[in-house]
Design a protein around this motif. Structure first.
Motif, short mmCIF file in Angstrom:
data_model
loop_
_atom_site.label_atom_id
_atom_site.label_comp_id
_atom_site.label_asym_id
_atom_site.label_seq_id
_atom_site.Cartn_x
_atom_site.Cartn_y
_atom_site.Cartn_z
N CYS A 74 -15.14 5.70 -14.77
CA CYS A 74 -14.21 6.83 -14.91
C CYS A 74 -13.68 6.94 -16.33
N LEU A 75 -13.43 5.80 -16.98
CA LEU A 75 -12.95 5.81 -18.35
C LEU A 75 -14.01 6.40 -19.28
N ILE A 76 -15.26 5.99 -19.08
CA ILE A 76 -16.35 6.54 -19.90
C ILE A 76 -16.48 8.04 -19.68
N VAL A 77 -16.42 8.46 -18.41
CA VAL A 77 -16.53 9.89 -18.08
C VAL A 77 -15.40 10.67 -18.74
N CYS A 78 -14.18 10.16 -18.66
CA CYS A 78 -13.03 10.86 -19.24
C CYS A 78 -13.17 10.97 -20.75
N CYS A 79 -13.66 9.92 -21.39
CA CYS A 79 -13.84 9.95 -22.84
C CYS A 79 -14.90 10.97 -23.25
N VAL A 80 -16.01 10.99 -22.52
CA VAL A 80 -17.08 11.94 -22.82
C VAL A 80 -16.63 13.37 -22.54
N MET A 81 -16.02 13.58 -21.38
CA MET A 81 -15.59 14.93 -21.00
C MET A 81 -14.48 15.43 -21.89
N TRP A 89 -11.37 -0.36 -3.45
CA TRP A 89 -10.65 -1.40 -4.18
C TRP A 89 -11.52 -2.62 -4.46
N LYS A 90 -12.51 -2.83 -3.65
CA LYS A 90 -13.43 -3.94 -3.89
C LYS A 90 -14.22 -3.72 -5.17
N ASN A 91 -14.49 -2.46 -5.50
CA ASN A 91 -15.27 -2.12 -6.69
C ASN A 91 -14.42 -1.42 -7.75
N LYS A 92 -13.13 -1.68 -7.75
CA LYS A 92 -12.21 -0.95 -8.63
C LYS A 92 -12.52 -1.15 -10.12
N VAL A 93 -12.99 -2.32 -10.51
CA VAL A 93 -13.29 -2.57 -11.93
C VAL A 93 -14.44 -1.69 -12.39
N ARG A 118 0.83 -1.21 0.00
CA ARG A 118 0.00 0.00 0.00
C ARG A 118 0.86 1.25 0.00
N ILE A 119 1.90 1.27 0.82
CA ILE A 119 2.78 2.42 0.89
C ILE A 119 3.50 2.61 -0.45
N LEU A 120 3.95 1.53 -1.04
CA LEU A 120 4.68 1.63 -2.29
C LEU A 120 3.82 2.22 -3.40
N TYR A 121 2.63 1.70 -3.60
CA TYR A 121 1.86 2.19 -4.74
C TYR A 121 1.38 3.62 -4.54
N TRP A 122 1.14 4.03 -3.30
CA TRP A 122 0.77 5.43 -3.08
C TRP A 122 1.95 6.36 -3.34
N ASP A 123 3.16 5.93 -3.01
CA ASP A 123 4.34 6.73 -3.31
C ASP A 123 4.58 6.80 -4.82
N VAL A 124 4.29 5.72 -5.53
CA VAL A 124 4.42 5.73 -6.99
C VAL A 124 3.40 6.68 -7.60
N PHE A 144 -9.01 9.00 -10.19
CA PHE A 144 -9.38 7.63 -9.80
C PHE A 144 -8.80 6.61 -10.78
N LEU A 145 -8.93 6.93 -12.06
CA LEU A 145 -8.43 6.01 -13.09
C LEU A 145 -6.91 5.87 -12.98
N SER A 146 -6.22 6.97 -12.71
CA SER A 146 -4.76 6.93 -12.55
C SER A 146 -4.36 6.08 -11.34
N ILE A 147 -5.08 6.26 -10.24
CA ILE A 147 -4.78 5.51 -9.02
C ILE A 147 -4.93 4.01 -9.25
N ILE A 148 -6.02 3.63 -9.91
CA ILE A 148 -6.28 2.21 -10.17
C ILE A 148 -5.23 1.62 -11.11
N MET A 149 -4.89 2.37 -12.16
CA MET A 149 -3.92 1.88 -13.14
C MET A 149 -2.53 1.76 -12.53
N ILE A 150 -2.15 2.71 -11.69
CA ILE A 150 -0.81 2.67 -11.09
C ILE A 150 -0.69 1.52 -10.11
N ARG A 151 -1.75 1.27 -9.32
CA ARG A 151 -1.67 0.12 -8.42
C ARG A 151 -1.58 -1.18 -9.22
#
Length: 346
Positions: free
Chosen positions: A197-204, A187-191, A6-12, A242-249
């Protein structure tokens, strides 16, 4: 093992955020006309969420507010954020006056005046931490009083501290605090969250215009149009973060927190110093913008010239600025006094 991961991926995540910050400043300042960056698609992409992501991570790590006393919290955040932002600004500012051969009277006056707006992110972060500390303290005494005081603060807060974009960043800081509290649910609902978030980013992405929506060009105001722009910024900033956080982890999990992930995590632990030092290098480089533009083997108005400038010159400069900043930080960390004064680290 879970805690270490957890510490590692948040620092990344912090390393990724500071990389975008440095790249964004290079895109802006390594050309003669700094306003050109607002018409860049890459700049629009970076500026749409890099600071929201940074502030969201900061809100996540605001968990220390719940674990310490009122005055202990105030002292800790003052040393950690306020002290290095002021001392580093003054020392670097004096060096730049000398390097620019500016008259000392003019240079010192400009240095004192710009102190209010320099390193705005650190000032916004400090103010939000103080507000959060006070709110938590009052909330423990009386929930009703804390809610009333918060409502009064929102009504009164117009242009008084907008120079640090507090209101523009406040939602992301709060989201980060909630993310810490409901991290397991996230994280339980990350998918599902990633898909939405991907749909929102594409539309926005179709309607987002950096000139109209970014907080530098359209700061927070209490009017309908400004609130609409604020809502747009909040939606795209939250979705992209949110999308960045999920992808980086996921990236860290794939590499199993190997040496490369650990290296990025170490860089993520230097974000305050990198933020402070790279900015002055970028501003100083603007004095040589005409020479930097002459390095472009294409004509800047052309697509090829724009791509070479953004992904060649600016990306290279980003890596150089970060490397120099990291070297400065490593030197300052060798002494407990310089580590405290310039980096806010004990």
């Amino acid at each position: 093992m879970v805690q270490k991961q957890r510490i590692l991926y948040w620092d990344v995540i912090k390393a990724f955020a500071i990389f975008l910050v440095v790249w964004g400043h290079c895109l802006q300042y390594l050309q003669v006309d700094t306003e050109k960056c607002w018409s860049s698609n890459l700049c629009g992409f970076i500026y749409s969420f890099h600071m929201p992501l940074f502030m969201m991570v900061s809100g996540f790590f605001a968990k220390s507010i719940y674990k310490k006393g009122f005055w202990e919290n105030i002292k800790h955040k003052t040393i950690q954020i306020w002290l290095p932002s002021v001392t580093t600004y003054i020392v670097v500012g004096l060096l730049l006056i000398y390097m620019r051969h500016e008259p000392w009277g003019y240079g010192l006056t400009k240095l004192g005046w710009n102190c209010f707006t320099s390193y705005w992110f650190l000032k916004a972060l400090y103010i939000l931490y103080i507000v959060g500390i006070c709110f938590t303290f009052v909330f423990r005494k009386s929930k009703l009083i804390s809610i009333v005081l918060s409502a009064i603060l929102l009504v009164l807060l117009k242009d008084n501290v907008e120079f640090v974009h507090c209101m523009s960043m406040a939602p992301f800081f709060l989201i980060g605090m909630f993310l810490y509290k409901y991290e397991n649910l996230f994280w339980k609902n990350k998918v599902y969250i990633a898909i939405i978030c991907l749909i929102v980013c594409c539309v926005m992405g179709w309607i987002y215009d950096i000139v109209d929506y970014n907080m530098y060009m359209r700061p927070f105001r209490w009017d309908f149009h400004s609130l609409y722009l604020f809502l747009i910024r909040m939606i795209i900033g939250m979705a992209a973060s949110f999308l960045s956080i999920i992808m980086i982890r996921s990236f860290c999990d794939i590499l199993r927190n190997g040496k490369f992930v650990q290296l990025l995590a170490k860089i993520g632990g230097m974000t305050l110093g990198i933020y402070v030092f790279h900015r002055e290098m970028a501003l100083l480089s603007n004095r040589f913008a005409s020479r930097i533009e002459s390095l472009n083997i294409f004509n800047m108005p052309n697509v090829g010239g724009q791509i070479f400038y953004e992904y060649g010159i600016c990306l290279f400069a980003t890596l150089i600025f970060m490397a120099i900043s990291i070297a400065i930080i490593l030197v300052l960390r060798k002494n407990k006094y310089t580590r405290l004064i310039f980096l806010g680290e004990k």
